[in-house]
Design a protein around this motif. Structure first.
Motif, mmCIF file in Angstrom:
data_model
loop_
_atom_site.group_PDB
_atom_site.id
_atom_site.type_symbol
_atom_site.label_atom_id
_atom_site.label_comp_id
_atom_site.label_asym_id
_atom_site.label_seq_id
_atom_site.Cartn_x
_atom_site.Cartn_y
_atom_site.Cartn_z
ATOM 1 N N ALA A 57 26.888 48.534 41.804
ATOM 2 C CA ALA A 57 27.413 48.800 43.222
ATOM 3 C C ALA A 57 28.100 47.068 43.191
ATOM 4 C CB ALA A 57 25.952 48.648 43.777
ATOM 5 N N PHE A 58 28.925 47.016 44.018
ATOM 6 C CA PHE A 58 29.869 46.416 44.392
ATOM 7 C C PHE A 58 29.097 45.060 45.465
ATOM 8 C CE2 PHE A 58 33.143 48.545 43.778
ATOM 9 C CZ PHE A 58 33.916 47.709 42.569
ATOM 10 N N THR A 59 28.996 43.598 45.722
ATOM 11 C CA THR A 59 28.348 42.795 46.362
ATOM 12 C C THR A 59 29.726 42.543 47.132
ATOM 13 O OG1 THR A 59 28.319 41.011 45.243
ATOM 14 C CG2 THR A 59 26.640 42.549 44.610
ATOM 15 N N ALA A 60 29.105 41.454 48.258
ATOM 16 C CA ALA A 60 30.081 40.721 49.251
ATOM 17 C C ALA A 60 30.549 40.149 48.139
ATOM 18 C CB ALA A 60 28.784 40.477 50.418
ATOM 19 N N LYS A 61 30.192 39.337 47.284
ATOM 20 C CA LYS A 61 30.757 37.982 46.747
ATOM 21 C C LYS A 61 31.928 38.465 45.625
ATOM 22 C CE LYS A 61 26.376 35.082 46.699
ATOM 23 N NZ LYS A 61 25.825 34.754 45.741
ATOM 24 N N ASP A 62 31.917 39.371 44.749
ATOM 25 C CA ASP A 62 33.047 40.142 44.387
ATOM 26 C C ASP A 62 34.643 40.483 44.744
ATOM 27 O OD1 ASP A 62 30.594 40.766 42.160
ATOM 28 O OD2 ASP A 62 30.679 42.834 43.524
ATOM 29 N N PHE A 63 35.275 40.005 44.541
ATOM 30 C CA PHE A 63 36.985 40.685 44.577
ATOM 31 C C PHE A 63 37.720 41.341 43.589
ATOM 32 C CE2 PHE A 63 36.630 35.958 43.380
ATOM 33 C CZ PHE A 63 37.299 35.541 42.413
ATOM 34 N N LEU A 64 38.468 41.811 43.798
ATOM 35 C CA LEU A 64 39.241 42.074 42.355
ATOM 36 C C LEU A 64 40.535 41.617 42.106
ATOM 37 C CD1 LEU A 64 39.180 45.848 43.543
ATOM 38 C CD2 LEU A 64 37.457 44.287 41.701
ATOM 39 N N ARG A 65 41.570 41.309 40.721
ATOM 40 C CA ARG A 65 42.517 41.300 40.530
ATOM 41 C C ARG A 65 43.307 42.417 40.240
ATOM 42 N NH1 ARG A 65 42.068 35.692 40.816
ATOM 43 N NH2 ARG A 65 39.718 34.311 40.078
ATOM 44 N N ILE A 66 44.856 41.757 41.015
ATOM 45 C CA ILE A 66 45.889 42.958 40.624
ATOM 46 C C ILE A 66 46.399 42.718 39.730
ATOM 47 C CG2 ILE A 66 46.936 42.489 42.942
ATOM 48 C CD1 ILE A 66 47.160 45.742 42.903
ATOM 49 N N ARG A 67 47.539 43.513 39.160
ATOM 50 C CA ARG A 67 48.485 42.600 38.125
ATOM 51 C C ARG A 67 49.710 43.946 37.974
ATOM 52 N NH1 ARG A 67 51.416 38.104 36.513
ATOM 53 N NH2 ARG A 67 51.775 38.611 34.788
ATOM 54 N N PHE A 68 50.547 43.830 37.952
ATOM 55 C CA PHE A 68 51.364 44.493 37.343
ATOM 56 C C PHE A 68 52.512 44.991 36.173
ATOM 57 C CE2 PHE A 68 51.274 43.636 42.081
ATOM 58 C CZ PHE A 68 51.024 44.461 42.809
ATOM 59 N N ALA A 69 53.397 45.705 36.176
ATOM 60 C CA ALA A 69 54.020 46.455 35.011
ATOM 61 C C ALA A 69 55.348 47.183 35.288
ATOM 62 C CB ALA A 69 52.948 46.460 33.579
ATOM 63 N N LYS A 70 55.733 46.677 34.235
ATOM 64 C CA LYS A 70 57.459 47.380 34.837
ATOM 65 C C LYS A 70 56.889 48.873 33.177
ATOM 66 C CE LYS A 70 59.898 43.499 34.384
ATOM 67 N NZ LYS A 70 61.089 42.819 33.563
ATOM 68 N N ALA A 71 58.107 49.767 33.787
ATOM 69 C CA ALA A 71 58.048 50.905 32.933
ATOM 70 C C ALA A 71 57.997 51.106 31.358
ATOM 71 C CB ALA A 71 58.695 51.929 33.159
ATOM 72 N N ASP A 72 58.186 49.852 30.767
ATOM 73 C CA ASP A 72 58.084 50.126 29.632
ATOM 74 C C ASP A 72 57.052 48.519 28.622
ATOM 75 O OD1 ASP A 72 58.674 47.258 30.467
ATOM 76 O OD2 ASP A 72 59.923 47.132 29.160
ATOM 77 N N GLY A 73 55.994 48.381 30.042
ATOM 78 C CA GLY A 73 54.942 47.776 29.961
ATOM 79 C C GLY A 73 55.072 46.822 29.606
ATOM 80 N N THR A 74 55.447 45.959 30.500
ATOM 81 C CA THR A 74 55.707 44.378 30.298
ATOM 82 C C THR A 74 55.111 44.038 31.416
ATOM 83 O OG1 THR A 74 58.173 44.536 30.648
ATOM 84 C CG2 THR A 74 57.316 44.086 28.036
ATOM 85 N N SER A 75 54.913 43.222 31.307
ATOM 86 C CA SER A 75 53.846 42.450 32.442
ATOM 87 C C SER A 75 54.944 41.747 33.586
ATOM 88 C CB SER A 75 53.062 41.875 32.067
ATOM 89 O OG SER A 75 52.180 41.591 31.824
ATOM 90 N N VAL A 76 54.758 41.780 34.723
ATOM 91 C CA VAL A 76 56.263 41.766 36.236
ATOM 92 C C VAL A 76 54.975 40.737 37.029
ATOM 93 C CG1 VAL A 76 55.742 43.407 36.655
ATOM 94 C CG2 VAL A 76 58.309 41.689 36.833
ATOM 95 N N GLY A 77 55.622 40.034 37.622
ATOM 96 C CA GLY A 77 54.778 39.007 38.417
ATOM 97 C C GLY A 77 53.679 37.843 38.523
ATOM 98 N N ARG A 78 52.955 38.227 39.380
ATOM 99 C CA ARG A 78 51.269 36.935 38.192
ATOM 100 C C ARG A 78 50.261 38.129 39.084
ATOM 101 N NH1 ARG A 78 51.236 32.450 43.803
ATOM 102 N NH2 ARG A 78 51.946 33.857 45.240
ATOM 103 N N THR A 79 49.675 37.778 38.228
ATOM 104 C CA THR A 79 48.184 38.220 39.285
ATOM 105 C C THR A 79 47.440 37.511 40.568
ATOM 106 O OG1 THR A 79 47.403 38.446 36.899
ATOM 107 C CG2 THR A 79 45.697 38.234 38.935
ATOM 108 N N GLN A 80 47.221 38.129 41.287
ATOM 109 C CA GLN A 80 47.016 38.436 42.935
ATOM 110 C C GLN A 80 45.173 38.704 43.494
ATOM 111 O OE1 GLN A 80 50.585 38.841 45.445
ATOM 112 N NE2 GLN A 80 51.004 39.583 42.958
ATOM 113 N N ILE A 81 44.889 38.388 43.674
ATOM 114 C CA ILE A 81 43.453 38.925 44.721
ATOM 115 C C ILE A 81 43.302 38.914 45.612
ATOM 116 C CG2 ILE A 81 41.302 37.629 45.663
ATOM 117 C CD1 ILE A 81 42.156 34.660 44.110
ATOM 118 N N LEU A 82 42.031 40.347 45.632
ATOM 119 C CA LEU A 82 42.084 41.533 46.801
ATOM 120 C C LEU A 82 40.942 41.160 46.949
ATOM 121 C CD1 LEU A 82 44.355 44.548 44.816
ATOM 122 C CD2 LEU A 82 45.173 43.623 46.521
#
Length: 545
Positions: A57-82
């Motif tokens: 179960a999640f708690t109020a202290k938890d947060f997620l990180r989100i990252r993106f990739a192109k169609a060829d699987g290479t990373s793009v952009g930067r890691t960000q917080i949710l």
């Protein structure tokens, strides 16, 4: 798990170090021609998990990180917080303003975790290192990897959902030892052997097996001296095969215990409890040069060094008369192995070579100044065998003497052997309490060459009365190599200070004297052996046998 999905590999190639990701991750107004800033909410659902320490179960202290990739699987952009607003339960929503790269095809979301040593920017490989764990439940929990993915096209309305998956599990290992075993906190470890788990993973875009490391994981254990057990929690990334032909090993000081692992499977998303007994397998002893006996050894000898015998339940190590350190082994048919290192101060006697930068301006030694000097010396009996206290009140005994550095004089030295800890200390003895005879009508003493720092400069080549120590004596300690054949003093950047705290010791200084009276000791050096052989700070100064 012989194949890990491409999407998961892409996700982890985006993971970040916790300390690096807390700075500048929230996007309030991000200007980038290739990204669109938008408010984004992700509804994340945790996977089913079982057992102690698993996150359900999640708690109020938890947060997620989100990252993106192109169609060829290479990373793009930067890691960000949710961030979650009062996130609780198995499913929770996490939101923030996010810079979504315009050419992103897939979004990868993972539960924040600061112990997986991950990468923040770009397409550099992602390392998940499970080999340096602390053995506690909290640390095993901190090494869990939980990740999921979702198409960017599904986020066009500013909302989306993702189902997360565990890639790791936890093994709770409880080891019980033979009755009477003395388990000791801080000196007991548990090792899960074999190659049924990864201990370091470098995820690439094709297959992790090509660059990941399978192998044993060793962690400190928490001991129970009453029950004679030890316990450790280990985060496991299973490869997917069964734990067959795998050993469970535990080390307590110098003794190795072990048995074949009785559990055949450890899975992701589950805590597997392993309660298992072990037997002593390997006994490692450091002993003196005199004859040594171990009783109650009833087994057939499979192999043994010629100076080790087993007869009528008594294992006997013969007296070491070689004049050198020696290591022997006996292997028995009950699976036990005994290893003996016979070592004593006398084993250091003999011919050694001192590597240093020599200053001999008066050519007393017939060499003159020599940048890469190699002086052959003999380790033998001390000039004056005595036991003295250092500035901290600890006693040391000069049990060796070094001859060959300056005419017929002797530099006393100290070898200290800790048979329980299996360590050796070696120190040369500086003494300005009196001078010694070096030849007919010639006298000298050995004192430290000093510097105001642990670099080169602000020298005091021949410190005077109580110039380096209130007692007028001092030991300079050398590091002893594993094979016991090199004694090295590392000065530059890491030198030893004099006991009065005024200087760093950068060499061995030998001033003349006109008698044994300390008042006759000269205020300048005649010979110096300095700790930068061949002008090298790394070489420093060392004796080699």
């Amino acid at each position: 798990m012989k194949k890990i999905l491409l999407t998961f590999a892409c996700a982890l190639s985006a993971m970040v170090m916790f300390s690096a990701c807390d700075k500048g991750e929230d996007v309030k107004e991000f200007k980038d021609e290739n990204a669109t800033v938008k408010a984004l909410t992700i509804e994340a659902t945790l996977p089913s998990a079982q057992g102690e320490g698993m996150k359900t179960a999640f708690t109020a202290k938890d947060f997620l990180r989100i990252r993106f990739a192109k169609a060829d699987g290479t990373s793009v952009g930067r890691t960000q917080i949710l961030r979650g607003e009062a996130a609780e339960g198995k499913t929770a929503s996490f939101s923030n303003r996010v810079a979504v790269p315009n050419d992103a095809e897939t979004a990868f979301v993972y539960v924040d975790n600061n112990e997986t040593n991950l990468v923040n920017y770009g397409s550099a490989p992602t390392f998940v290192n499970l080999s340096g764990q602390k053995g506690t439940l909290a640390d095993a929990m901190a090494h869990q990897v939980i990740v999921g993915s979702t198409p960017v096209s599904g986020l066009s309305g500013g909302k989306g959902s993702v189902s997360l998956a565990y890639k790791t599990g936890i093994a709770k290992i409880v080891v019980s030892y033979p009755e009477g075993t003395r388990v000791k906190q801080g000196e007991t470890t548990i090792t899960l052997g074999g190659d049924a788990q990864y201990n370091k993973i470098e995820l690439m875009l094709d297959s992790p097996e090509k660059s990941s490391t399978k192998g044993a994981i060793t962690v400190p254990a928490i001991v129970d001296t009453v029950k004679c057990t030890s316990t450790a929690y280990v985060a496991i990334w299973p490869v997917g095969g069964e734990y067959t032909n795998t050993n469970l090993i535990s080390h307590i000081q110098t003794t190795t215990y072990g048995n074949a692992l009785e559990v055949t499977n450890i899975t992701a998303g589950k805590t597997t409890e392993i309660v298992q007994g072990v037997d002593a397998k390997e006994f490692n002893y450091w002993i003196g040069d005199e004859e040594y006996k171990v009783h109650d050894v009833y087994a057939k000898v499979e192999s043994a060094s010629k100076w080790i015998t087993v007869k009528d339940g008594v294992l006997t190590v013969g007296e070491n008369k070689t004049g050198s350190v020696r290591v022997g082994k006996v292997v028995l048919d009950n699976g036990h192995t005994y290893i003996f290192t016979q070592i004593g101060a006398n084993d250091f006697k003999g011919s050694w070579t001192l590597y240093s930068k020599l200053f001999d301006p008066n050519k007393t030694l017939g060499k003159g100044n020599t940048n890469a000097d190699k002086t052959v010396v003999t380790f033998g009996e001390p000039r004056q065998r005595e036991t003295l206290k250092d500035a901290a009140g600890k006693e040391h005994t000069n049990n060796l003497g070094i001859k060959g550095l300056y005419l017929d004089s002797v530099l006393d030295a100290c070898v200290e052997i800790d048979y329980n800890e299996r360590t050796v200390k070696f120190g040369v003895f500086f003494d300005r309490r009196a001078a010694q005879k070096a030849a007919d009508g010639k006298f000298c003493t050995y004192i430290p060459e000093c510097s105001g720092g642990n670099g080169w400069g602000n020298y005091n080549f021949a410190p005077g009365d109580k110039g380096f120590s209130d007692s007028n004596y001092e030991w300079l300690w050398f590091t002893v190599s594993e094979d016991l054949k090199t004694l090295k003093y590392q000065y530059y950047g890491a030198g030893q200070m004099t006991s009065n705290g005024k200087y760093y010791i950068c060499g061995i200084s030998i001033p003349k004297a006109t008698s044994t009276d300390k008042a006759s000791i000269a205020g300048s050096y005649d010979v110096i052996y300095q700790a930068n052989y061949n002008g090298s700070n790394e070489e420093s100064m060392y004796f080699k046998k």
